[in-house]
Each structure stands twice: as structure tokens, then as C-alpha cells.
Design a protein around this motif. Structure first.
Motif, mmCIF file in Angstrom:
data_model
loop_
_atom_site.group_PDB
_atom_site.id
_atom_site.type_symbol
_atom_site.label_atom_id
_atom_site.label_comp_id
_atom_site.label_asym_id
_atom_site.label_seq_id
_atom_site.Cartn_x
_atom_site.Cartn_y
_atom_site.Cartn_z
ATOM 1 N N GLU A 174 0.916 -1.437 0.045
ATOM 2 C CA GLU A 174 0.056 -0.114 0.064
ATOM 3 C C GLU A 174 1.072 1.135 -0.011
ATOM 4 O O GLU A 174 0.564 2.189 -0.671
ATOM 5 C CB GLU A 174 -0.883 0.074 1.266
ATOM 6 N N ARG A 195 3.857 1.404 -1.271
ATOM 7 C CA ARG A 195 4.253 1.596 -2.697
ATOM 8 C C ARG A 195 3.647 2.241 -3.589
ATOM 9 O O ARG A 195 3.723 3.162 -4.385
ATOM 10 C CB ARG A 195 4.669 0.317 -3.092
ATOM 11 N N ARG A 196 2.136 1.840 -3.611
ATOM 12 C CA ARG A 196 1.047 2.444 -4.213
ATOM 13 C C ARG A 196 1.030 4.044 -3.824
ATOM 14 O O ARG A 196 0.688 4.838 -4.856
ATOM 15 C CB ARG A 196 -0.093 1.698 -4.196
ATOM 16 N N ARG A 236 3.593 6.096 -5.320
ATOM 17 C CA ARG A 236 3.385 6.295 -6.766
ATOM 18 C C ARG A 236 2.426 7.402 -7.264
ATOM 19 O O ARG A 236 2.566 7.766 -8.270
ATOM 20 C CB ARG A 236 2.806 5.029 -7.307
ATOM 21 N N ASN A 237 1.606 7.766 -6.174
ATOM 22 C CA ASN A 237 0.746 8.841 -6.511
ATOM 23 C C ASN A 237 1.190 10.264 -6.337
ATOM 24 O O ASN A 237 1.490 10.737 -5.146
ATOM 25 C CB ASN A 237 -0.521 8.595 -5.698
#
Lengths: 259, 301
Positions: free
Chosen positions: A23, A25-26, A29-30
Motif C-alpha cells: 500500500e 508503494r502504491r 506512486r501517486n
């Protein structure tokens, strides 16, 4: 028949470091989240708090005005970060991801716990980045206050993790942060993060004391200023946390019943 | 009962306010069966699937999956599903999405590789979900569903929005998988899919099961022809017609009689020579018509 599989339920209702790692990592990414939570607060500090006069003006309890502004910005960052962490649930609901997760052993409580941990992790990153940038650009605080102010800003930001969750379940929007950004800015004004509230008139100051950011700001700056009523500020934080948590639970229950 | 059913629905009713989506469905599905839940949109397929998956509770009746409550069966990975749409996050990669599923089910990393291979998406594991085509996203959902190695796999309109080749690839993967003995239930409104891939077809219409049989029985339903004739007092002939060789069904509607039979010539000869029947016509009935007859709302109940 398929090979016999050992079937058992995961520990802690599915709450795991593996999920938190993925989570995170995601989230990184944003870009919008990163800019919002990690870049904006130090930039605000550099723009509004690090002028030569602020750096030379000393505070009674040690440190300079730039340091005072920096702590406010750290609170602001922690608040943005934890709110957006909590508000992630909105996007996930809109995408049908919450529904997908219900086809796994993950318990709703464990999901909320993961979101809170994530919110607090990015909150911590936001606070640390702001303080480090400040430390290298002229902000001065008594040695202990660096740690104390940082920790208090971070811990108190739990209020906004609850706020984010509440809003995330309340607003069925993919762009919940675009709504919450201005709301947080207004709350920050009322909470005295951008301008000390007594400079905005006594009526405003009296009302401002009841808004959710006010207490957090008071507490976070206390190691520096030693002013204000710590107990009232703590009460404010506790009450607002309770209000947002109850709101989040209420919406969350409805959500789980419906999906 | 010696055998434990994969799915057991007992008198299940699901209401949403004034709307009754599922209206008294009882259904038992044996382990290893590949079952198509066939019906037009709004027939109650998705509502039924949702209850089997524990996403919603029946208003009346009970649902058991491998003898357990649906939520429990889902949590143990006994049952999983490929849903129609949604359920994916754009900013995860394909590989991360499957890894997260593995983490949640507490399954090892090797399992991730295995299902990526099985679903045919190992080569796009680093692609962001938001950049995947509809077919690729559907195969990702399939990989996620395979991850816990479920006994029962549920597919809800799995090929909606796919092109012909995507549909073919997807069904090849499912068929390959079903060989291992997995129970599969799929909801569809494509007749060809039900016909080609199911051992058993359950027709659903307005929340009720209107027909339930093996694929062969469904084909029989579609074979043969129908004799229609105007016959005053048709009711008196009903028993005789029913007793004729090759007659599947006889339906009397006022002065009309409809006889569905494999040997319609014999029926026609009888009607024209031995009764007062007139306006006789013989029509072929294909699967499409059988489907429409069984599921459309126009047909008098």
C-alpha cells in the motif's frame, strides 16, 4: 480434485506488514499525494516562514520565529498526510476495491487499521521532511523541542486520520482530496497554523478555539512556547478524534451493510 | 446425505425495498459441476451470486457453501469469484495486485507466479492496471480468483465487454482450469457460452429458476419443433397428444394447442385427420427461442 490445500484464516484478520508495504508503494506512486503531503508544507515554510526577519527574531523560550512557523507547517503537513491517508478509502470504494477485498479474509477492522497505520507513516514522513528542510534553512528550536514538537505534531495528527476516514466513507468521490484540500486550508487558518488567531480579531479567536486544528497546533508548539492551556487543547484533540471516529464508524457500518 | 454439496440454496428470497430480485430459489450444486446461470439482465443472477459470496444476506432462506456460511467459505478461500467489472486499483501493477491477494490469503510467493502463468499475464506483471486492456484486467481478476486455489470458482458475466478473441482466450483458460475438477458457476446472458462450457444450465427468470438441466437436456429443449393449431376444445385432446411418441410437452391456451415434439409430422397428421384442428403450423425451435420462451416476460406464466 485439486491438491488438498491447508485452509486457515490469516492472523490479525489479514492485517500484515506485507499489505502495508504494498500500500505504501502504491501511495508513493501517486504524485499528487506526495506533492500534497511531503513537498507542499516545506515549500510553504520556505515561502512564508524563512525570511531574514523571521530568522533573526528570537522567541522567549528559545528558537526563532522561523522555527515557530516551521512547527506550524509540520502540523499542517501531518494533517494533510493523515487526512489523505484516511481518505484513500473513498477512491477504493469508488473503484469497487472495497468490494473486491470482501472476497478475501481481510476483516473490515483490519482494513481500517492498515489505513490508519499508512496515514500515520506518511504523516511521520511529512513531519520529518518539513523539520529537516527547516533545520537546514534557518529555523531554530531548542534541541529537545525538535523532537518534542515533531512527535506531538505527528501523534495529534491521528485526529485527521480519523477525519480522513470519515470523509472517505462520507464522500463517494474519486477526487475527495480536491474537496478536502480547501477544507483543510480553512481549518488551518482557524487553527492558527498560518496566522496566529489573535491577529484575526477576538471574536474569530474565540470561535477558532473550538475548531479541530486549534488544539493540535497549541499542543505541538507547546514545547517551544509554553503558552496556552494544555489541558483544554488536549480536550479539544480528544473530543474531535472521538467525533470523527464515531462519524467514520457510522458511515463504515452503513457501507459494510450495503456492499 | 453422503455427499456434501458445493452450494446449497434453500428457499432463498432477496428483496431490495419493494423489488424482489430473487424469488424463492432452491438449488444444490455438486462438487465438480460446471454450471451456467443463464438469464436476461435483471433476472436475479448477480443478486444470487452476491449471496453465495456473502456480499449480501438473503432476506429469507439460507445459503451454504461447502456446508459453511458464505463469509466463512470466502475467508478460507473455498470460494472465489471473477466479478463483472471494477474491483481493481489503477495504480497497482498487475503483479502487485496478485501479490496483495496472496498476502491477504497468507499464500506463498510461488503461488503468485503460478496464477500469473495460469491466467496468461506473467508477461505484463509490471504493467499498471490502469494501462491494461479490458481483457487483461479480466485475466487479472481471474488470477486473483485462482490464488487461494478455491474449490468453487464463480464468474459473474465474465466476458462482458470482451472482443471475440478475448472471450475465446478467457474461456480456454477457464476450461483448462476446470479440468482439475474445480466447481465452476458462471452467470451469463450469452447462450453460446452456457451451451459450450456448462455441464448443467440453470435458467433464471424474474428471480425464479424456470428450467434446470444438463447441457444435453437443454439441447433437447432446443431440438425438435413445435406444432401450433387452432382446436376448439383442445383440452379434451391434451391427454392423447401427451401420450404420443416423441411428444415433449403440450400446452393448451384457450382454443390453441402447442405441441413440442421430436416427431412433429406424426402430431400434425393426427391433428388434421382425427380432430377438428385448423390453421396448423410447424415451427423449428432453436436454443435462442427456447431461451426467449423460458426467460422472457411476455410469456404467460
Amino acid at each position: 480434485m485439486t491438491a488438498v490445500v491447508e485452509r486457515s484464516l490469516p492472523r490479525f484478520g489479514g492485517f500484515s506488514l506485507g499489505m502495508i508495504g504494498l500500500e505504501l508503494r502504491r501511495m508513493v506512486r501517486n504524485r499528487r499525494t506526495v506533492v500534497f503531503t511531503v513537498v507542499m508544507p516545506p515549500v510553504f515554510y520556505l515561502l512564508f516562514g524563512s525570511s531574514a526577519s523571521y530568522r533573526s527574531e528570537r522567541l522567549d523560550g528559545g528558537g526563532n520565529v522561523a522555527g515557530y512557523v516551521l512547527v506550524s507547517m509540520a502540523v499542517y503537513g501531518a494533517m494533510l498526510a493523515t487526512t489523505s491517508g484516511g481518505a484513500m478509502v473513498s477512491v477504493e470504494r469508488a473503484a469497487g476495491w472495497s468490494r473486491q477485498l470482501r472476497l478475501t479474509p481481510l476483516l473490515p477492522g483490519a482494513y481500517i487499521a492498515v489505513k490508519l497505520v499508512l496515514a500515520m507513516i506518511i504523516g511521520a514522513v511529512s513531519v520529518v521532511v518539513a523539520l529537516v528542510v527547516g533545520a537546514f534553512t534557518g529555523a531554530e528550536l531548542p534541541a529537545a523541542a525538535w523532537v518534542e514538537c515533531g512527535l506531538l505534531a505527528w501523534v495529534c495528527a491521528l485526529v485527521f486520520a480519523a477525519f480522513g476516514l470519515f470523509m472517505g466513507y462520507l464522500l463517494p468521490s474519486e477526487n475527495v482530496l480536491q474537496i478536502l484540500g480547501p477544507v483543510l486550508a480553512v481549518l488551518s487558518f482557524a487553527g492558527g497554523l498560518f496566522v496566529p488567531v489573535d491577529q484575526l480579531g477576538s471574536t474569530f479567536a474565540r470561535i477558532a478555539a473550538f475548531t479541530p486544528v486549534y488544539g493540535v497546533g497549541q499542543i505541538a508548539r507547546y514545547p517551544l512556547t509554553h503558552e496556552g492551556n494544555l489541558w483544554l487543547a488536549a480536550l479539544s484533540v480528544v473530543v474531535w478524534t472521538a467525533v470523527f471516529s464515531v462519524g467514520a464508524m457510522w458511515r463504515f457500518r452503513r457501507d459494510t451493510a450495503r456492499v | 446425505m453422503t455427499e456434501r454439496m458445493a452450494v446449497e440454496l434453500d428457499g432463498v428470497v432477496k428483496r431490495f425495498g419493494a423489488v424482489t430480485a430473487v424469488d424463492g430459489v432452491s438449488l444444490a450444486i455438486r462438487p465438480g459441476e460446471v454450471v451456467a446461470l443463464l438469464g436476461p439482465n435483471g433476472a436475479g443472477k448477480t443478486s444470487t451470486v452476491d449471496m453465495v459470496l456473502g456480499l449480501s444476506e438473503p432476506s429469507v432462506g439460507s445459503v451454504r457453501v461447502y456446508g459453511r456460511a458464505p463469509r466463512e467459505a470466502v475467508a478460507l478461500g473455498l470460494v472465489s469469484a471473477v466479478m463483472q467489472s471494477g474491483g481493481l486499483l489503477k495504480d497497482y501493477t498487475v503483479g502487485e495486485t496478485v501479490r496483495l491477494t496472496a498476502v491477504l490469503f497468507g499464500r506463498p510467493r510461488e503461488r503468485v507466479e503460478a496464477v500469473l502463468e495460469r491466467a496468461g499475464i506473467a508477461d505484463i506483471r509490471d504493467r499498471l492496471v490502469g494501462k491494461c486492456s479490458g481483457g487483461q484486467q479480466q485475466r487479472l481478476r481471474f488470477a486473483m480468483a485462482l490464488l487461494p486455489d478455491p474449490e468453487l470458482l464463480i464468474l459473474d458475466e465474465p466476458t462482458t465487454g470482451m472482443d471475440v478473441s478475448g472471450r475465446h482466450d478467457f474461456w480456454s483458460a477457464i476450461r483448462e482450469d476446470a479440468r482439475s475438477g474445480r466447481t465452476v458457476i458462471f452467470a451469463t446472458h450469452y447462450l453460446e457460452e452456457a451451451d459450450a462450457y456448462a455441464d448443467r444450465v440453470v435458467f433464471v427468470r424474474r428471480g425464479r429458476v424456470v428450467a434446470d438441466g444438463t447441457a444435453a437436456e437443454v439441447k433437447a429443449l432446443a431440438s425438435g419443433r413445435t406444432v401450433r393449431a387452432t382446436l376448439p376444445g383442445a383440452g379434451e385432446q391434451e391427454a392423447v397428444l401427451r401420450a404420443m411418441a416423441g411428444v415433449d410437452s403440450v400446452e393448451v391456451r384457450g382454443d390453441s394447442v402447442l405441441v413440442h415434439a421430436s416427431d412433429t409430422d406424426e402430431v400434425a397428421r393426427y391433428l388434421l385427420t382425427r380432430t377438428a384442428a385448423r390453421d396448423l403450423e410447424i415451427v423449428a425451435r432453436n436454443l435462442e427461442q427456447a431461451f426467449i420462451a423460458l426467460t422472457s416476460d411476455e410469456v404467460a406464466a
